[in-house]
Design an enzyme around this catalytic site. Structure first.
Site, short mmCIF file in Angstrom:
data_model
loop_
_atom_site.label_atom_id
_atom_site.label_comp_id
_atom_site.label_asym_id
_atom_site.label_seq_id
_atom_site.Cartn_x
_atom_site.Cartn_y
_atom_site.Cartn_z
N HIS A 82 6.65 -5.85 11.48
CA HIS A 82 6.06 -4.51 11.60
C HIS A 82 5.74 -4.19 13.06
O HIS A 82 4.68 -3.67 13.39
CB HIS A 82 4.79 -4.41 10.73
N ASP B 253 0.16 -3.96 5.99
CA ASP B 253 -0.39 -3.75 7.32
C ASP B 253 -1.86 -4.16 7.30
O ASP B 253 -2.58 -3.80 6.38
CB ASP B 253 -0.33 -2.28 7.68
N HIS C 220 0.84 -1.20 0.00
CA HIS C 220 0.00 0.00 0.00
C HIS C 220 0.87 1.24 0.00
O HIS C 220 2.08 1.17 0.21
CB HIS C 220 -0.96 -0.02 1.18
N ASP D 73 6.09 4.26 4.92
CA ASP D 73 7.02 3.24 5.41
C ASP D 73 7.05 2.00 4.52
O ASP D 73 7.82 1.06 4.77
CB ASP D 73 6.69 2.85 6.88
N HIS D 74 6.24 1.99 3.45
CA HIS D 74 6.24 0.86 2.52
C HIS D 74 6.72 1.23 1.12
O HIS D 74 6.97 0.34 0.30
CB HIS D 74 4.84 0.24 2.46
N HIS E 194 1.57 3.79 1.92
CA HIS E 194 2.01 4.51 3.11
C HIS E 194 3.53 4.61 3.01
O HIS E 194 4.19 3.68 2.54
CB HIS E 194 1.61 3.78 4.40
N HIS F 294 -6.96 -2.22 6.24
CA HIS F 294 -6.10 -1.15 6.75
C HIS F 294 -6.86 0.16 6.52
O HIS F 294 -7.96 0.16 5.97
CB HIS F 294 -4.77 -1.21 5.98
ZN ZN Z 1 3.31 0.19 7.73
ZN ZN Z 2 0.13 1.41 6.55
#
Ligand code: ZN
Ligand code: ZN
Length: 279
Positions: A244, A186, A39, A43-44, A41, A116
């Site tokens: 995570h 996530d 996805h 951090d990905h 976000h 999520h």
């Molecule tokens: Zn994440």
């Molecule tokens: Zn996320």
């Protein structure tokens, strides 16, 4: 999360710092490679431009495939438009939806919707069944000489030796199941992921919080370690890897203990740890 299968690489998500870890892992810069993004976000995906830049700079020339949710094409192309990436290799970007699958000769990737705050995908890697083991000694005992006749038997056909017909199943064992690996990060625990993960050899699942922060997990669309363990149990997976983990836990061992109460075969991988997976 980097998966190495023979000469191929699959990278799951690409957060900040991935390029550094990737080079440190000496995984090989020019292998057949796919990057799966769950996805959009930060951090990905924030590591993706750096990763592409590094690979190119290090001399990659083979095509790279990026698979992700709607928006991944725009993300990569807009970065590329504004910051001229030092791109020496072709990039193929594919946007996928839950329910879709990507088929290759020896394996399939299945896609499911995770739960999520924003659209998020979970992926399962599934090797196709391999043909059964060939019993060479038995073939010899039955009088089948080594050579083209063995090939016929191995591919399921029958052969004639003298007046006798030898069936494939006499010398070839049952088909062997391949490895299955599921990546779900996530996400809240949810039926779609349980179904996707069915009978995984390794389930890599969101485990952001401990039970004491269960409300937070719910609020932010993540799972507790125990919830991840429930998914492992209900999907009849063999091993669960907790990932995570929230940065608020300096020591994540209580999370491991909570998960193990629900699902004993749980591990808490360290950064740069290698895990072998077989069927
Ligand atoms: Zn994440
Ligand atoms: Zn996320």
């Amino acid at each position: 999360m980097l998966v190495r299968r023979g000469p191929e690489l699959f990278l799951f998500d690409c957060g900040e710092g991935t390029q550094r870890q990737f080079l440190q892992a000496r995984a090989g810069i020019n292998r057949k490679m796919r990057i799966f993004i769950s996805h959009l976000h930060g951090d990905h995906v924030f590591g993706l431009p750096g990763m592409l830049h590094s690979l190119s700079f290090m001399g990659r020339s083979n095509e790279l495939e990026i698979v992700g949710p709607r928006g991944i094409v725009e993300f990569v192309t807009s970065v590329n438009r504004v910051v001229k990436l030092y791109n020496r290799f072709p990039i193929r970007i594919r946007e996928v939806k839950p329910g879709q699958s990507i088929d290759d000769v020896e394996y399939t990737f299945r896609v499911a919707g995770a739960r999520h705050g924003i659209p998020c995908l979970a992926y399962a890697f599934e090797e196709k069944p391999r043909s059964g083991r060939f019993d060479a000694a038995k073939a010899r005992r039955l009088g089948v000489p080594e050579g083209p006749l063995w090939k016929v038997l191995q591919s399921g056909g029958s052969v004639r030796v003298g007046r006798r017909r030898i069936l494939s199943k006499l010398v070839v064992g049952p088909a062997r199941r391949g490895v299955k690996l599921t990546y779900a990060v996530d996400t809240r625990p949810c039926p779609q992921v349980i179904k996707l993960a069915s009978r995984s050899d390794l389930l890599i699942h969101d485990s952001c919080f401990a039970e004491s922060a269960a409300a937070k997990a719910q609020e932010y669309g993540h799972s507790t370690a125990a919830e991840a363990a429930t998914v492992a149990k209900r999907s009849k997976s063999r091993v669960l890897a907790l990932v995570h983990i929230s940065a608020m836990y300096e020591d994540a061992s209580p999370l491991l203990a909570e998960a193990k109460k629900v699902f004993r075969q749980t591990i808490l991988p360290r950064d740069m740890q290698t895990i072998s997976v077989d069927a």
